[in-house]
Design a protein around this motif. Structure first.
Motif, PDB file in Angstrom:
ATOM      1  N   MET A   1       0.787  -1.256   0.149  1.00 23.08           N
ATOM      2  CA  MET A   1       0.012   0.113  -0.033  1.00 23.08           C
ATOM      3  C   MET A   1       0.918   1.060   0.015  1.00 23.08           C
ATOM      4  O   MET A   1       1.802   1.224   0.940  1.00 23.08           O
ATOM      5  CB  MET A   1      -0.949   0.039   1.236  1.00 23.08           C
ATOM      6  CG  MET A   1      -2.136  -0.541   1.071  1.00 23.08           C
ATOM      7  SD  MET A   1      -3.259  -0.150   2.624  1.00 23.08           S
ATOM      8  CE  MET A   1      -3.500   1.353   2.589  1.00 23.08           C
ATOM      9  N   LEU A   2       0.888   2.103  -1.033  1.00 19.35           N
ATOM     10  CA  LEU A   2       1.393   3.201  -0.764  1.00 19.35           C
ATOM     11  C   LEU A   2       0.656   4.415  -0.348  1.00 19.35           C
ATOM     12  O   LEU A   2      -0.544   4.814  -0.858  1.00 19.35           O
ATOM     13  CB  LEU A   2       1.772   3.772  -2.371  1.00 19.35           C
ATOM     14  CG  LEU A   2       2.274   5.235  -2.746  1.00 19.35           C
ATOM     15  CD1 LEU A   2       3.776   5.326  -2.019  1.00 19.35           C
ATOM     16  CD2 LEU A   2       2.207   5.533  -3.945  1.00 19.35           C
ATOM     17  N   ILE A   3       1.170   5.016   0.572  1.00 21.32           N
ATOM     18  CA  ILE A   3       0.891   5.986   1.551  1.00 21.32           C
ATOM     19  C   ILE A   3       1.577   7.029   1.301  1.00 21.32           C
ATOM     20  O   ILE A   3       2.726   7.141   1.721  1.00 21.32           O
ATOM     21  CB  ILE A   3       0.295   5.900   2.845  1.00 21.32           C
ATOM     22  CG1 ILE A   3      -0.115   4.657   3.170  1.00 21.32           C
ATOM     23  CG2 ILE A   3      -0.145   7.049   3.467  1.00 21.32           C
ATOM     24  CD1 ILE A   3      -1.812   4.402   2.673  1.00 21.32           C
ATOM     25  N   ALA A   4       1.075   8.189   0.608  1.00 22.79           N
ATOM     26  CA  ALA A   4       1.812   9.585   0.213  1.00 22.79           C
ATOM     27  C   ALA A   4       1.212  10.650   0.986  1.00 22.79           C
ATOM     28  O   ALA A   4       0.065  10.899   1.025  1.00 22.79           O
ATOM     29  CB  ALA A   4       2.150   9.720  -1.408  1.00 22.79           C
ATOM     30  N   ALA A   5       2.088  11.602   1.262  1.00 21.67           N
ATOM     31  CA  ALA A   5       1.645  13.034   1.749  1.00 21.67           C
ATOM     32  C   ALA A   5       2.395  14.119   1.372  1.00 21.67           C
ATOM     33  O   ALA A   5       3.518  13.908   0.789  1.00 21.67           O
ATOM     34  CB  ALA A   5       1.949  12.796   3.400  1.00 21.67           C
ATOM     35  N   MET A   6       1.677  15.189   1.221  1.00 19.44           N
ATOM     36  CA  MET A   6       2.411  16.374   0.596  1.00 19.44           C
ATOM     37  C   MET A   6       1.533  17.530   1.022  1.00 19.44           C
ATOM     38  O   MET A   6       0.384  17.598   1.444  1.00 19.44           O
ATOM     39  CB  MET A   6       2.193  16.506  -0.869  1.00 19.44           C
ATOM     40  CG  MET A   6       0.811  16.154  -1.730  1.00 19.44           C
ATOM     41  SD  MET A   6       0.743  16.277  -3.550  1.00 19.44           S
ATOM     42  CE  MET A   6       1.129  18.001  -3.715  1.00 19.44           C
ATOM     43  N   ASN A   7       2.220  18.796   1.035  1.00 19.36           N
ATOM     44  CA  ASN A   7       1.651  20.041   1.375  1.00 19.36           C
ATOM     45  C   ASN A   7       0.976  20.410  -0.024  1.00 19.36           C
ATOM     46  O   ASN A   7       1.314  20.048  -0.935  1.00 19.36           O
ATOM     47  CB  ASN A   7       2.902  20.935   1.557  1.00 19.36           C
ATOM     48  CG  ASN A   7       3.348  20.738   3.200  1.00 19.36           C
ATOM     49  OD1 ASN A   7       2.775  20.175   3.866  1.00 19.36           O
ATOM     50  ND2 ASN A   7       4.733  21.025   3.103  1.00 19.36           N
ATOM     51  N   PRO A   8       0.028  21.258  -0.091  1.00 20.53           N
ATOM     52  CA  PRO A   8      -0.631  21.755  -1.089  1.00 20.53           C
ATOM     53  C   PRO A   8       0.162  22.583  -2.129  1.00 20.53           C
ATOM     54  O   PRO A   8      -0.114  23.171  -3.438  1.00 20.53           O
ATOM     55  CB  PRO A   8      -1.850  22.473  -0.721  1.00 20.53           C
ATOM     56  CG  PRO A   8      -1.619  22.928   0.693  1.00 20.53           C
ATOM     57  CD  PRO A   8      -0.566  21.778   1.205  1.00 20.53           C
ATOM     58  N   CYS A   9       1.159  23.342  -1.506  1.00 19.93           N
ATOM     59  CA  CYS A   9       2.100  24.362  -2.146  1.00 19.93           C
ATOM     60  C   CYS A   9       3.428  24.252  -1.368  1.00 19.93           C
ATOM     61  O   CYS A   9       3.702  23.542  -0.338  1.00 19.93           O
ATOM     62  CB  CYS A   9       1.446  25.641  -2.279  1.00 19.93           C
ATOM     63  SG  CYS A   9       1.262  26.468  -0.464  1.00 19.93           S
TER      64      CYS A   9
END
Length: 504
Positions: free
Chosen positions: A339-347
């Motif tokens: 399972m790939l769980i990725a996280a990022m900021n919107p900018c």
């Protein structure tokens, strides 16, 4: 006599032939050995002498067959030493016909552990060998293979006396039923996460269907905290999954004395990782993070900060559940179903669209930041979950949040329906459905067809995204316990495609 070597995460048999002939003293090892195997002559000679055995002053030729496969690692020390003793008549060669052994020798004759004993033991059992002599420190993992007499060896002299019949060593065995296989983490629970009910629901859907997830939110909103708790709601490993995962960790030398991996792995590499570290590499490629996450979770925080070429390497494992690494000498295939769980900021600043803090990024900066993630990678991620900043009221709330155990109960029930549904297809979850399975198990009524057709036209979805929506809708229906996919299941699945309708 025979030993074993590794090719990827699988083992293969190697026949060790030793010939003593007249001539000037010389030790030659042939059969495509690597530098570590070639150096074994010095370890073997010293170990034999320090164990009280005579080292022949003759020409010694060691052949490792098959000659076309690369032999690497120090595990050949023990079989070469025993082969020399057998050639001198100090060990009965007939006693070795149904015995396979592996081990590294120290200079004082101790047998040191080697990586990959579990896949070696499995291959020895499948090849019909009844006895596997292995370093005592590695015997516990080798015994997991079952139906094989695993003999723990501590010193070279122990091996010789055991083969002569003058020393009794009790074989080590494990009962598969004795292992407690758990997907849960005892110290992490979803009831510790304040607020974020929408994100929790999205992760529940992801866990229930084995779907890939991208979480988008400002710094401090709890993305990492949520990701770390996903293993606590995943189903227990089956014994077959535990064996597959343990083989990978055995080859990588990461079992750390455990006979078996009993929990789903959670891997969280830093965004500065190299492509070899993530995918695997080396002259004879070793498992990377995507393979170490097999049957578990791969968490990539600060997703756009990973180099784009590295992210694009994820395409094959995300699509096929395996990874092929080709080199000039060999092409290896590693398991990589995770399972790939990725996280990022919107900018870049993290506050684009925030009602509380102004964003300091220009539109071009936002576009460039988000553009680091290619469209094909986004298409392979089933759920895009927005994780807004936690409200003060939620932080101060004393209301009891839903625990991981409660969520996990629903996830396990949904997975049970999927296991029953795909029993003949060899699938584990909805995320692994092929187009033919989607056509068979994701049928829509007329209202659902019209709803999905409008979403595809309005959002400009690709064929892959279309199938992702159907798979997620199938999972939502499974969580509800219904066989048919209703319009509200589709609506929930569509709203998890937030980046398809956002500025990109």
């Amino acid at each position: 006599m025979h030993t074993l070597s590794l090719l990827g995460v699988e083992a293969f048999l190697v026949e060790v032939e030793v010939d003593l002939s007249s001539g000037l003293p010389y030790f030659a090892t042939v059969g495509l050995p690597d530098s570590i195997v070639r150096e074994s002559k010095d370890r073997v000679k010293t170990a034999l002498q320090n164990s009280g055995y005579h080292f022949p002053a003759e020409r010694i030729t060691v052949n490792l067959a098959p000659a076309h496969l690369k032999k690497e690692g120090a595990g050949f020390d023990l079989p070469i030493a025993v082969g020399i003793l057998a050639a001198m008549g100090m060990v009965d060669a007939g006693r070795l016909e149904k015995t396979v052994m592996v081990g590294e020798l120290s200079l004082d004759g101790r047998v040191k552990p080697v990586s990959g004993c579990l896949p070696m033991a499995i291959h020895a059992r499948q090849a019909g060998y009844g006895e596997f002599l292995t370093p005592a420190a590695s015997a516990s993992e080798a015994a997991v293979a079952g139906e094989l007499s695993v003999v723990p060896i501590r010193t070279l002299s122990d091996v010789v006396e055991y083969l002569r019949g003058s020393l009794a060593i009790s074989p080590l065995r494990h009962d598969p039923a004795s292992f407690s296989l758990s997907g849960a983490q005892d110290d992490l629970d979803f009831d510790e996460v304040k607020g974020q009910e929408h994100a929790k629901r999205g992760l529940e859907v992801a866990a229930a269907g084995g779907h890939n997830v991208l979480m988008i939110g400002p710094p401090g909103s709890g993305k990492t905290m949520l990701a770390q708790r996903i293993p606590s709601i995943l189903p227990d490993l089956s014994f077959e999954e535990a064996l597959e995962t343990s083989k990978v960790y055995s080859v990588a030398g990461l079992l750390d004395g455990r006979p078996l991996m009993t929990r789903r792995p959670f891997r969280a590499p830093h965004h500065t990782i190299s492509d070899a570290g993530l995918i695997g590499g080396g002259h004879i490629p070793r498992p990377g993070e995507v393979t170490l996450a097999h049957n578990g979770v791969l968490f990539l925080d600060e997703f756009p900060e990973f180099r784009r070429n590295i992210l694009d390497l994820l395409r094959q494992p995300l699509e096929d559940g395996r990874l092929t690494i080709a080199r000039a000498a060999v092409a290896l295939t590693y398991p990589a179903r995770f399972m790939l769980i990725a996280a990022m900021n919107p900018c870049p600043c993290g506050y684009f669209g925030s009602p509380d803090r102004p964003c300091t990024c220009g539109s071009h900066q936002v576009q460039r930041y988000r553009g680091r993630i290619s469209g094909p990678i986004l298409d392979r991620i089933d759920l895009h979950i927005e994780v807004p900043a936690v409200r003060y009221e939620d932080l101060r709330s004393t209301a009891a949040a839903e625990s991981s155990a409660v969520i996990r109960g629903r996830v396990v029930a949904a997975r049970g329906r999927q296991v029953e549904r795909y029993a003949r297809d060899g699938l584990y979850s909805n995320a692994h459905m092929k187009p033919r399975h989607v056509k068979k198990h994701c049928r829509l009524d007329e209202a659902g067809e019209n709803l999905l057709a409008g979403a595809v036209r309005q959002l400009g979805l690709s064929a892959r995204a279309y199938h992702r929506i159907l798979k997620v809708a199938r999972t939502v229906a499974d969580l509800e316990g219904t066989e048919s996919i209703a319009s509200h299941h589709l609506l929930e699945a569509i709203q998890y495609r937030s980046l398809d309708r956002a500025m990109w």
